[in-house]
Design an enzyme around this catalytic site. Sequence first.
Site, mmCIF file in Angstrom:
data_model
loop_
_atom_site.group_PDB
_atom_site.id
_atom_site.type_symbol
_atom_site.label_atom_id
_atom_site.label_comp_id
_atom_site.label_asym_id
_atom_site.label_seq_id
_atom_site.Cartn_x
_atom_site.Cartn_y
_atom_site.Cartn_z
ATOM 1 N N ASP A 474 1.985 -87.738 69.038
ATOM 2 C CA ASP A 474 2.986 -87.007 70.222
ATOM 3 C C ASP A 474 4.364 -87.440 70.084
ATOM 4 O O ASP A 474 4.772 -88.335 69.322
ATOM 5 C CB ASP A 474 2.151 -87.400 71.331
ATOM 6 C CG ASP A 474 2.506 -86.616 72.823
ATOM 7 O OD1 ASP A 474 3.232 -85.769 72.321
ATOM 8 O OD2 ASP A 474 1.921 -87.082 73.774
ATOM 9 N N ASP A 544 1.235 -78.225 77.477
ATOM 10 C CA ASP A 544 0.611 -79.210 78.228
ATOM 11 C C ASP A 544 -0.028 -78.393 79.520
ATOM 12 O O ASP A 544 -0.660 -78.932 80.221
ATOM 13 C CB ASP A 544 1.685 -79.913 78.842
ATOM 14 C CG ASP A 544 1.749 -81.407 77.931
ATOM 15 O OD1 ASP A 544 0.885 -81.629 77.085
ATOM 16 O OD2 ASP A 544 2.735 -82.226 78.106
HETATM 17 C C1 DGJ Z 1 2.187 -85.365 76.224
HETATM 18 C C2 DGJ Z 1 1.118 -84.598 75.717
HETATM 19 O O1 DGJ Z 1 1.261 -83.019 75.423
HETATM 20 C C3 DGJ Z 1 -0.201 -84.689 76.573
HETATM 21 O O2 DGJ Z 1 -1.080 -84.064 76.098
HETATM 22 C C4 DGJ Z 1 -0.575 -86.105 76.627
HETATM 23 O O3 DGJ Z 1 -0.907 -86.510 75.169
HETATM 24 C C5 DGJ Z 1 0.598 -86.995 76.994
HETATM 25 N N1 DGJ Z 1 1.896 -86.651 76.336
HETATM 26 C C6 DGJ Z 1 0.154 -88.403 77.122
HETATM 27 O O4 DGJ Z 1 1.620 -89.359 77.413
#
Ligand code: DGJ
Length: 732
Positions: A474, A544
Amino acid sequence: MGIAYDPRERVFRLDTPHTTYLIGIVDAEGFLGQIYYGPRIPADPMRYLLRLEEPPYAPSREPGERVSFYDTFPFEYPAWGGGDFREPCLRAETAEGGRRCELFYQSHEIFAGKKPLEGLPAAFGGECTTLAIRCADPVLGLQVCLSYTVFEDVDVICRSARIENQGAAPLTLTAALSACLTLDGRDFDLITLPGAWAHEWRIDRRPVASGRQGAFSLRGISSHQFNPFLALAEHTATREQGLAYGMCFLYSGNFLAQAEPDACGKIRAVLGIHPEGFGWRLEPGEAFQTPEAALVCSEQGLGGMSRSFHDFFRRHLIRGQGKHRYSLVNSWEAAYFDFDHDRLLALGQKAAEAGIELLVVDDGWFGHREDETSSLGDWYVNEKKLPGGFRRLGEELSAIGVKLGVWMEPEMVSPDSDLYRAHPDYALQTPGWAPAQSRKQYVLDLTRREVRDCVYGQISAVLRSAPIVYLKWDMNRVLSDVFSSALPAGRQGEAAHRYTLGLYELQERLLSDFPDLLLENCCSGGGRFDAGMLYYSPQIWTSDNAEAIDRLTIQEGTALAYPFSSMGAHVAACPSHTNCRSTPFRTRGHVALAGCFGYELDLCKLTPAEFAAIPGQLAEYRELGPVFRDGDAYRLASYSENRSHDALLAVRKDRSLAVLCYVQVVSRAQRRSLRLPLAGLEPLRQYRDRRTGETRSGAGWMHGGVLLPVLEGDHQSLLVVLEGVDGAAEGG
Ligand code: DGJ
């Protein structure tokens, strides 16, 4: 097919299965001009398209109009300073401040195959041919090698440039873009993919206007705001008809993708690293390699363009394409930071019961992280939450048939972390300023080897500590304070690109040390959804926002350039944590089916009916998912356009099976069925609708269409599966 040089005409001809690209050498001086790029044509004399017989003429005929020539000529790789005032690909500055640069043909080479680009993502071969044209600026001593690769199985041309200082004095490149196209003769629309966090990739289409227009990022990542992609389609082009050009950048940092009509109406389209803030110093003997750009031309409208990109990425860029894509459940929307060993194991047990293959432990397992404020950079398991660490969890999961995946954010450091306390200088920071925080975190300076080594040591130790088969990498903020203490004054213009090179180096090490690992990139969803990252990870967390109705638009925009096999797509919790919308479990499953499938919710909180639906969804994913991920996609209706329904059709490459995902977003007062003509089938083959048993020819389904019943209420969905009755061949 392939590449040929006609010495009499002094024309290079590049052919893909359905397109032709022509480059001409002009006059004794050796200007390189783009003659033609479009649908495949026979070996006609096409140099007339350079319009050298018209004013302002070539300098050999009219030396008094050299500047006007420069500002009109369709340069193959335009340089700045001689009089071409359109956006250049190349700008070079001497120590004295001289800014004129001109390139002239010197020599060329045509060879089978394609060379990798050191440290950068790059398409790879199969049957392909490469043309390397060397041109030079005789005053600066700069040599530019323009590379073009054509593939025998896809209508894509890859371009890049290598710029070498062969002079005696240092130079600074202040622009080094990857590709330039000159298009005219039609009214063109410009298509870009703008977006935002949780709203990635709306398809924005508008007539090309005067001035400079397009997409860009200066955020150090390719960004949520624009995808590194641009298309120019003739104004009348539709989803499946008409001429469309696409340019896609195999790069994950700052970029410029821009169209600009000149005074005569020709459009110059450029793609490359954004010149703003860029400055790359070349000592004598040093070279700079631009990232690669992939070009597509299609006569089958935007759909044809997209399918060419999909085939190209799947066959020639995504190294992990053949890796098994686990069905998974991710802990993020299930528990956020609030989990411990027992809660994860309970989730794993539910996963096992439902037949889900993998449990991903997302954010919150390391250091003393309980929320966003700490521990990034401290990649050791919080034993208070997970006694026995990943080894124990992994073994217990393994005993019930579930595999283990983990989340990390390796590029970051929290101010409250052991790493930051020990090495505050590891964060990107501008002298005199406290680095700017975003999501309460700093960015590590990946331009520095010791920082990369430190991060890599930690990541690899975690991966070695337990049976971990999947890593979600990430990255949750943009770059600010882009200054590297490893670079001397005068070289800070290199920092942003060196950061991206550092990132690539880290992921390359990971892949070479853990070849079986399934890597999924993520950047708060799609903030780095680009072809550069796809070279390292076969899938990227698309957004997200996993809410099914918003996802229709997000996945449609993403699929304009990228294959469904690259999109992480999950059934998320309801009401949606992103937009509070409630959608049926079934619809969420159908929308996620096209991508790399999983669950982003607490399996323990599902209703019995929802839980009971999972094995069926997984069976659909196993049987029908590959048709979307490996086959040909046809966008038949778009919720983003009509606001009432959405229809995506995928057809297996051998045309033995077609799957239509139909979503009735808003229910209709009109109670009669909706007629939807299909596409992509074999006209004379018989296809049977699995729901009804109706059998008719491909032509019948394509022209007559399928009648879609009115579904009961908003946000309802339906899968229509048509199978060739003469026996379905295997594979996508
Ligand atoms: C952003 C990601 O897109 C989410 O899926 C998740 O992993 C969060 N970060 C965790 O902090």
